[in-house]
Design an enzyme around this catalytic site. Structure first.
Site, PDB file in Angstrom:
ATOM      1  N   TYR A 285       0.809  -1.231  -0.059  1.00  9.79           N
ATOM      2  CA  TYR A 285      -0.018  -0.020  -0.110  1.00  9.79           C
ATOM      3  C   TYR A 285       1.028   1.232   0.008  1.00  9.79           C
ATOM      4  O   TYR A 285       0.451   2.182  -0.534  1.00  9.79           O
ATOM      5  CB  TYR A 285      -0.999  -0.004   1.205  1.00  9.79           C
ATOM      6  CG  TYR A 285      -2.161  -0.594   1.046  1.00  9.79           C
ATOM      7  CD1 TYR A 285      -2.194  -1.965   0.823  1.00  9.79           C
ATOM      8  CD2 TYR A 285      -3.502   0.215   0.994  1.00  9.79           C
ATOM      9  CE1 TYR A 285      -3.533  -2.619   0.742  1.00  9.79           C
ATOM     10  CE2 TYR A 285      -4.495  -0.401   0.798  1.00  9.79           C
ATOM     11  CZ  TYR A 285      -4.638  -1.863   0.589  1.00  9.79           C
ATOM     12  OH  TYR A 285      -5.975  -2.505   0.578  1.00  9.79           O
TER      13      TYR A 285
ATOM     14  N   LYS B 124       2.718 -15.451   3.224  1.00  9.65           N
ATOM     15  CA  LYS B 124       3.219 -16.190   2.123  1.00  9.65           C
ATOM     16  C   LYS B 124       4.644 -16.295   2.193  1.00  9.65           C
ATOM     17  O   LYS B 124       5.355 -16.213   1.201  1.00  9.65           O
ATOM     18  CB  LYS B 124       2.607 -15.374   0.962  1.00  9.65           C
ATOM     19  CG  LYS B 124       2.683 -16.279  -0.296  1.00  9.65           C
ATOM     20  CD  LYS B 124       1.607 -17.413  -0.419  1.00  9.65           C
ATOM     21  CE  LYS B 124       1.985 -18.209  -1.731  1.00  9.65           C
ATOM     22  NZ  LYS B 124       0.870 -19.246  -1.692  1.00  9.65           N
TER      23      LYS B 124
ATOM     24  N   ASP C  72      -3.089 -18.220   0.846  1.00  7.47           N
ATOM     25  CA  ASP C  72      -4.238 -18.837   0.123  1.00  7.47           C
ATOM     26  C   ASP C  72      -5.005 -19.809   0.766  1.00  7.47           C
ATOM     27  O   ASP C  72      -5.986 -20.059   0.745  1.00  7.47           O
ATOM     28  CB  ASP C  72      -3.498 -19.561  -1.266  1.00  7.47           C
ATOM     29  CG  ASP C  72      -2.453 -20.220  -0.726  1.00  7.47           C
ATOM     30  OD1 ASP C  72      -1.548 -20.215   0.419  1.00  7.47           O
ATOM     31  OD2 ASP C  72      -1.499 -21.069  -1.531  1.00  7.47           O
TER      32      ASP C  72
ATOM     33  N   ASP D 223      -6.524  -6.812   3.714  1.00  9.58           N
ATOM     34  CA  ASP D 223      -7.753  -6.147   3.190  1.00  9.58           C
ATOM     35  C   ASP D 223      -8.757  -7.064   2.528  1.00  9.58           C
ATOM     36  O   ASP D 223      -9.788  -7.175   2.557  1.00  9.58           O
ATOM     37  CB  ASP D 223      -7.150  -5.583   2.068  1.00  9.58           C
ATOM     38  CG  ASP D 223      -8.129  -4.581   1.222  1.00  9.58           C
ATOM     39  OD1 ASP D 223      -9.097  -4.096   1.688  1.00  9.58           O
ATOM     40  OD2 ASP D 223      -8.025  -4.606  -0.101  1.00  9.58           O
TER      41      ASP D 223
ATOM     42  N   ASP E  26     -12.578  -8.636   3.994  1.00  7.32           N
ATOM     43  CA  ASP E  26     -13.804  -8.725   3.608  1.00  7.32           C
ATOM     44  C   ASP E  26     -14.489 -10.013   3.400  1.00  7.32           C
ATOM     45  O   ASP E  26     -15.456 -10.243   3.475  1.00  7.32           O
ATOM     46  CB  ASP E  26     -13.269  -8.336   1.675  1.00  7.32           C
ATOM     47  CG  ASP E  26     -13.746  -6.725   1.701  1.00  7.32           C
ATOM     48  OD1 ASP E  26     -13.634  -6.255   2.705  1.00  7.32           O
ATOM     49  OD2 ASP E  26     -13.994  -6.173   0.551  1.00  7.32           O
TER      50      ASP E  26
HETATM   51  C1  IPM Z   1     -10.619  -1.091   3.265  1.00  6.91           C
HETATM   52  C2  IPM Z   1     -10.904  -0.503   1.768  1.00  6.91           C
HETATM   53  C3  IPM Z   1      -9.645   0.537   1.689  1.00  6.91           C
HETATM   54  C4  IPM Z   1      -8.093  -0.457   1.645  1.00  6.91           C
HETATM   55  C5  IPM Z   1      -9.661   1.164   0.288  1.00  6.91           C
HETATM   56  C6  IPM Z   1     -11.173   2.023   0.106  1.00  6.91           C
HETATM   57  C7  IPM Z   1      -8.462   2.068   0.039  1.00  6.91           C
HETATM   58  O1  IPM Z   1     -10.852  -1.657   0.902  1.00  6.91           O
HETATM   59  O2  IPM Z   1     -10.270  -0.356   4.148  1.00  6.91           O
HETATM   60  O3  IPM Z   1     -10.438  -2.216   3.364  1.00  6.91           O
HETATM   61  O4  IPM Z   1      -7.833  -1.041   0.620  1.00  6.91           O
HETATM   62  O5  IPM Z   1      -7.829  -0.232   2.614  1.00  6.91           O
HETATM   63 MG    MG Z   2     -10.978  -3.237   1.801  1.00  7.59          MG
END
Ligand code: IPM
Ligand code: MG
Length: 359
Positions: A142, A192, A224, A248, A252
């Protein structure tokens, strides 16, 4: 207690969900005799439109002077064609970096009231899902340099750098082990290291930090495999410790399999205040302005703000209980609607939580 909270409504559904969460915090103040001062500032697309910068200096100043920062969501198709430096997301990334928010805590859990929404097979879901992703937030690809797009040997070439210093790994490992001590005392470090040098160092440092946490069980998993295990058997996880990009993705995944993306909060913390609190979902531009969005993830982020940003654990619990009771009463926004439940909009959902809190 007197606290100043910086509000960053941002884009899309941001303003409407944050308004409900603020109403809940105001109810908390009333019930427990606190005084919260709210100051709003611009971030993301809203800030781009107003002053041409996704994170204006003034916003940063307001954040720094606050006890906690409460952000709703940023981004939307309107700003998608802008170059990376000017996109709404950059406002979020810069705020994390500028405030030194290296530790991102993302709890994912199955609310018993919403068990039907879980995406997993029921024999897997019954074993439960209650974990926290502890994601490093200010390093990795990042922010790693060098980065860019250029022409090499006549070919357009894009590149980023995955990079971690031992100190960056150490401090996030501490957070993970400390978090585990308040839970089921299990940390799974995800990397990894079979391929990446950055991950090899990661694992080495996590093992070193673990020497001070003999009471916490440590395991290691390639990313993975972790992605697969999250779906196969999420009950095995308590705290998942991982880097920025893997975190990240995995956060999710963990969130969506609960079926309640609109329910899950997060906290981003640094070595000192203020921390930043936000729902993990995005700005949902397609729902904006229609009073349809689910404000509960933001309201629950408000609970994390009370607990971790203001050291008010009892107040945090009161909010969490009020949310559970509101769900038990059968109120549902459209994203978590099930047959037989009572459909409500964003405003009414917020009002029901306030009512429960004050009753
Ligand atoms: C999160 C989002 C952010 C990230 C984006 C919006 C920059 O996906 O907070 O997980 O990748 O960290
Ligand atoms: Mg995210």
């Amino acid at each position: 207690m007197n606290k100043t909270i910086c509000l960053l409504p941002g884009d899309g559904i941001g303003p409407e969900i944050l308004a409900q969460a603020v109403a809940v915090l105001e109810a908390v103040a009333k019930k427990f005799g606190h005084e919260f001062r709210f100051e709003s500032a611009l971030v993301g697309g809203a800030a781009i439109d107003a002053v041409g910068d996704p994170l204006p200096e003034e916003t940063l100043r307001t954040c720094r002077q606050a006890d906690a920062v409460f952000l709703a969501a940023v981004g939307g198709p309107r700003w998608d064609s802008l170059p990376p430096e000017q996109r709404p997301e950059k406002g979020l990334l810069r705020i994390r970096k500028e405030l030194g928010l290296f530790a991102n805590l993302r709890p994912a859990m199955l609310f018993p009231e919403l068990a039907g929404a879980c995406l997993l097979r029921s024999d897997i879901a019954v074993r439960g899902l209650d974990l926290v992703v502890v994601r490093e937030l200010t390093g990795d690809v990042y922010f790693g340099e060098p980065r860019g797009v250029e022409v090499r040997n006549g070919l357009r070439t894009g590149y980023n750098t995955m990079i971690y210093t031992e100190e960056e790994v150490r401090r996030i490992a501490w957070v993970a082990f400390e978090t585990a001590r308040k839970r089921r005392r299990k940390v799974c470090s995800v990397e990894k290291s079979n391929v990446l040098e950055a991950s090899r160092l990661w694992k080495e440092v996590v093992l070193e930090v673990h020497r001070d946490y003999a009471d916490v069980e440590l395991s290691h998993m390639y990313v993975d495999n972790a992605a697969m295990q999250l779906v196969r058997d999420p009950a095995q996880f308590d705290v998942i410790l991982t880097g920025n990009i893997f975190g990240d993705i995995l956060s999710d995944e963990a969130a969506v399999i609960t079926g309640s993306l609109g329910m899950l909060p997060s906290a981003s913390l640094g070595a000192s205040a203020p921390g930043l609190f936000e729902p993990i979902h995005g700005s949902a531009p397609d729902l904006a302005g229609q009073d349809k969005a689910n404000p509960l993830a933001t309201i629950l982020s408000g609970a994390m703000l009370l607990r971790l940003g203001c050291d008010l654990p009892q107040e945090a619990e009161a909010v969490e209980t009020a949310v559970r009771k509101t769900l038990a009463d059968g109120f549902r926004t459209q994203d978590i609607m099930e047959p037989g439940m009572k459909a409500v909009g964003c405003k009414e959902m917020g009002a029901r939580v306030v009512e429960r809190l004050l009753s």
